[in-house]
Design a protein around this motif. Structure first.
Motif, PDB file in Angstrom:
ATOM      1  N   ASN A  13       0.823  -1.219   0.000  1.00 33.62           N
ATOM      2  CA  ASN A  13       0.000   0.000   0.000  1.00 33.62           C
ATOM      3  C   ASN A  13       0.855   1.266   0.000  1.00 33.62           C
ATOM      4  O   ASN A  13       0.517   2.263   0.647  1.00 33.62           O
ATOM      5  N   GLY A  14       1.982   1.197  -0.695  1.00 30.15           N
ATOM      6  CA  GLY A  14       2.829   2.379  -0.840  1.00 30.15           C
ATOM      7  C   GLY A  14       3.710   2.683   0.352  1.00 30.15           C
ATOM      8  O   GLY A  14       4.313   3.759   0.428  1.00 30.15           O
ATOM      9  N   ASN A  15       3.802   1.767   1.288  1.00 26.76           N
ATOM     10  CA  ASN A  15       4.651   1.994   2.461  1.00 26.76           C
ATOM     11  C   ASN A  15       5.437   0.723   2.776  1.00 26.76           C
ATOM     12  O   ASN A  15       5.046  -0.382   2.405  1.00 26.76           O
ATOM     13  N   ASP A  16       6.545   0.905   3.460  1.00 24.64           N
ATOM     14  CA  ASP A  16       7.438  -0.195   3.799  1.00 24.64           C
ATOM     15  C   ASP A  16       6.956  -0.859   5.081  1.00 24.64           C
ATOM     16  O   ASP A  16       6.825  -0.201   6.119  1.00 24.64           O
ATOM     17  N   PRO A  63       3.106   0.790  10.395  1.00 28.33           N
ATOM     18  CA  PRO A  63       3.583   2.134  10.073  1.00 28.33           C
ATOM     19  C   PRO A  63       2.827   3.160  10.931  1.00 28.33           C
ATOM     20  O   PRO A  63       1.647   2.969  11.162  1.00 28.33           O
ATOM     21  N   PRO A  64       3.468   4.197  11.456  1.00 29.64           N
ATOM     22  CA  PRO A  64       4.848   4.605  11.214  1.00 29.64           C
ATOM     23  C   PRO A  64       5.808   4.146  12.315  1.00 29.64           C
ATOM     24  O   PRO A  64       6.830   4.798  12.550  1.00 29.64           O
ATOM     25  N   PHE A  65       5.500   3.041  12.992  1.00 26.64           N
ATOM     26  CA  PHE A  65       6.267   2.644  14.165  1.00 26.64           C
ATOM     27  C   PHE A  65       7.388   1.657  13.839  1.00 26.64           C
ATOM     28  O   PHE A  65       7.395   1.031  12.773  1.00 26.64           O
ATOM     29  N   GLY A  66       8.297   1.514  14.785  1.00 30.11           N
ATOM     30  CA  GLY A  66       9.378   0.545  14.657  1.00 30.11           C
ATOM     31  C   GLY A  66      10.207   0.759  13.414  1.00 30.11           C
ATOM     32  O   GLY A  66      10.589   1.880  13.077  1.00 30.11           O
ATOM     33  N   ASN A  67      10.471  -0.330  12.706  1.00 29.05           N
ATOM     34  CA  ASN A  67      11.298  -0.273  11.503  1.00 29.05           C
ATOM     35  C   ASN A  67      10.486  -0.145  10.221  1.00 29.05           C
ATOM     36  O   ASN A  67      11.040  -0.239   9.124  1.00 29.05           O
ATOM     37  N   SER A  68       9.172   0.054  10.346  1.00 31.27           N
ATOM     38  CA  SER A  68       8.342   0.226   9.155  1.00 31.27           C
ATOM     39  C   SER A  68       8.443   1.650   8.625  1.00 31.27           C
ATOM     40  O   SER A  68       8.922   2.556   9.312  1.00 31.27           O
ATOM     41  N   GLY A  69       7.952   1.837   7.386  1.00 35.27           N
ATOM     42  CA  GLY A  69       8.038   3.133   6.729  1.00 35.27           C
ATOM     43  C   GLY A  69       7.195   4.203   7.412  1.00 35.27           C
ATOM     44  O   GLY A  69       6.248   3.902   8.143  1.00 35.27           O
ATOM     45  N   LYS A  70       7.571   5.437   7.150  1.00 36.87           N
ATOM     46  CA  LYS A  70       6.900   6.576   7.762  1.00 36.87           C
ATOM     47  C   LYS A  70       6.406   7.554   6.689  1.00 36.87           C
ATOM     48  O   LYS A  70       6.348   8.760   6.899  1.00 36.87           O
ATOM     49  N   SER A  71       6.033   6.993   5.538  1.00 34.26           N
ATOM     50  CA  SER A  71       5.602   7.809   4.403  1.00 34.26           C
ATOM     51  C   SER A  71       4.425   8.706   4.783  1.00 34.26           C
ATOM     52  O   SER A  71       3.465   8.264   5.418  1.00 34.26           O
ATOM     53  N   GLN A  73       2.479   9.869   2.630  1.00 34.71           N
ATOM     54  CA  GLN A  73       1.438   9.604   1.625  1.00 34.71           C
ATOM     55  C   GLN A  73       0.550   8.427   2.034  1.00 34.71           C
ATOM     56  O   GLN A  73      -0.528   8.233   1.481  1.00 34.71           O
ATOM     57  N   PHE A  74       1.008   7.643   2.990  1.00 33.64           N
ATOM     58  CA  PHE A  74       0.256   6.477   3.458  1.00 33.64           C
ATOM     59  C   PHE A  74      -0.966   6.939   4.250  1.00 33.64           C
ATOM     60  O   PHE A  74      -0.907   7.924   4.979  1.00 33.64           O
ATOM     61  N   VAL A  75      -2.083   6.237   4.104  1.00 34.55           N
ATOM     62  CA  VAL A  75      -3.283   6.538   4.886  1.00 34.55           C
ATOM     63  C   VAL A  75      -3.214   5.735   6.188  1.00 34.55           C
ATOM     64  O   VAL A  75      -3.309   4.509   6.182  1.00 34.55           O
ATOM     65  N   TYR A  76      -3.021   6.444   7.305  1.00 37.28           N
ATOM     66  CA  TYR A  76      -2.814   5.778   8.597  1.00 37.28           C
ATOM     67  C   TYR A  76      -4.137   5.542   9.323  1.00 37.28           C
ATOM     68  O   TYR A  76      -4.286   5.866  10.505  1.00 37.28           O
ATOM     69  N   SER A  77      -5.098   4.969   8.617  1.00 42.37           N
ATOM     70  CA  SER A  77      -6.364   4.594   9.240  1.00 42.37           C
ATOM     71  C   SER A  77      -6.246   3.158   9.734  1.00 42.37           C
ATOM     72  O   SER A  77      -5.412   2.386   9.254  1.00 42.37           O
ATOM     73  N   TYR A  78      -7.098   2.782  10.698  1.00 40.89           N
ATOM     74  CA  TYR A  78      -7.098   1.407  11.173  1.00 40.89           C
ATOM     75  C   TYR A  78      -7.466   0.452  10.042  1.00 40.89           C
ATOM     76  O   TYR A  78      -6.912  -0.643   9.935  1.00 40.89           O
ATOM     77  N   GLU A  79      -8.406   0.879   9.206  1.00 40.16           N
ATOM     78  CA  GLU A  79      -8.825   0.031   8.090  1.00 40.16           C
ATOM     79  C   GLU A  79      -7.665  -0.252   7.145  1.00 40.16           C
ATOM     80  O   GLU A  79      -7.450  -1.395   6.732  1.00 40.16           O
ATOM     81  N   ASN A  80      -6.887   0.786   6.844  1.00 38.47           N
ATOM     82  CA  ASN A  80      -5.768   0.601   5.921  1.00 38.47           C
ATOM     83  C   ASN A  80      -4.639  -0.210   6.557  1.00 38.47           C
ATOM     84  O   ASN A  80      -3.975  -1.001   5.896  1.00 38.47           O
ATOM     85  N   MET A  81      -4.421  -0.010   7.858  1.00 31.93           N
ATOM     86  CA  MET A  81      -3.421  -0.821   8.558  1.00 31.93           C
ATOM     87  C   MET A  81      -3.848  -2.288   8.565  1.00 31.93           C
ATOM     88  O   MET A  81      -3.020  -3.185   8.366  1.00 31.93           O
ATOM     89  N   ALA A  82      -5.145  -2.529   8.799  1.00 35.93           N
ATOM     90  CA  ALA A  82      -5.667  -3.895   8.785  1.00 35.93           C
ATOM     91  C   ALA A  82      -5.478  -4.526   7.409  1.00 35.93           C
ATOM     92  O   ALA A  82      -5.044  -5.674   7.290  1.00 35.93           O
TER      93      ALA A  82
END
Length: 276
Positions: A13-16, A63-71, A73-82
């Motif tokens: 989804n565009g993030n690491d 994201p954006p925690f730990g070693n994951s990406g912090k883009s 542009q990423f949508v940081y919603s619970y739905e998108n994280m799920a």
């Protein structure tokens, strides 16, 4: 016994997305660990060695925690994280799994169970977030200011890692240098505060009662009796709203149950997974 241990990154989804995968060839079951707010895979460090003796274990940095990406542009919603966690399991060839979510990770676990119940055999919610509403509109509007991430940084610096740990742990003697530096490390990187700003803006409210009541996945709720962050009454309310839920309360325990009571938590998890 040593088990194969893979650390890796997937572009999803565009993030690491960073993950740690512990393979147990004698087990057909996989547990997926999802950490809480301001945390990472580090918070499961005492639970993973116990789990990997019995199951395959996948631990994810949201994201954006730990070693994951912090883009930004990423949508940081619970739905998108799920959806991102689901996509990761699919890329790794995991067809079905058991979710273990702590705090905010519990809410994301509930999102996964609601969206794609056929993927989730069972769910274990450790002091899960519940019933939080979306941020106020005024705060969401302020988050669009170019330097708002500096306000986020200042706010977190004011409370401090040590103060936050003291708030989430009942037995204060557990706070040592390893724990302190493990939870401080992610915030040494400037970019995380921009990601947190997006999270503040994108985070929808927790799943409402009418949605929770549609979830049929068997759920085990494990709570610290002295949890100051997500009080026990939230656990009792979730037990009432979830159709197939059991609540276990750990005495003299705060919010950080995987750190404070790893053996007890593992014992309850194993009994729940192996039970009918």
């Amino acid at each position: 016994m040593e088990y194969p241990h893979y650390k890796g990154h997937k572009l999803i989804n565009g993030n690491d997305l960073y993950y740690e995968y512990y393979k147990n060839e004698s087990s057909s079951r996989t547990v997926v660990l999802i950490h809480g707010f301001l945390s990472s895979t580090f918070s499961f460090r005492r639970l993973v060695p116990l789990l990997q003796e019995e199951y395959n274990v996948l631990s994810v940095d949201l994201p954006p925690f730990g070693n994951s990406g912090k883009s930004t542009q990423f949508v940081y919603s619970y739905e998108n994280m799920a959806k991102s966690v689901i996509a990761l399991t699919q890329q790794l060839g995991i067809e079905q799994f058991i979710l273990i979510g702590h705090s905010m990770g519990g809410q994301i676990s509930l999102n996964i169970a609601y969206m794609q119940p056929e993927l989730v055999e069972k769910a274990i919610l450790l002091c899960s977030s519940g019933y939080l509403e979306r941020s106020k509109q005024s705060l969401i509007l302020l988050s669009h200011l170019p330097f708002f991430h500096l306000f986020v940084k200042r706010h977190l610096a004011k409370s401090g890692v040590l103060k936050n740990l003291q708030n989430v742990v009942y037995r204060q003697e557990l706070i040592d240098e390893e724990m302190f530096h493990g939870y401080m490390k992610p915030f040494l990187e400037e970019q995380i505060f921009k990601g947190l700003t997006r999270l503040l803006r994108d985070r929808e409210g927790d799943l409402p009662e009418n949605v929770l009541q549609k979830i049929e996945t068997p759920c085990l709720l494990i709570w610290g009796e002295q949890d100051k962050v997500v009080p026990l009454h939230i656990g009792k309310r979730l037990k009432k709203d979830l159709k197939n839920a059991k609540l276990v309360v750990l005495q003299e325990t705060g919010h950080l149950v995987p750190e404070e009571r790893p053996e007890e938590v593992f014992s309850h998890i194993k009994e729940f997974i192996e039970g009918a």
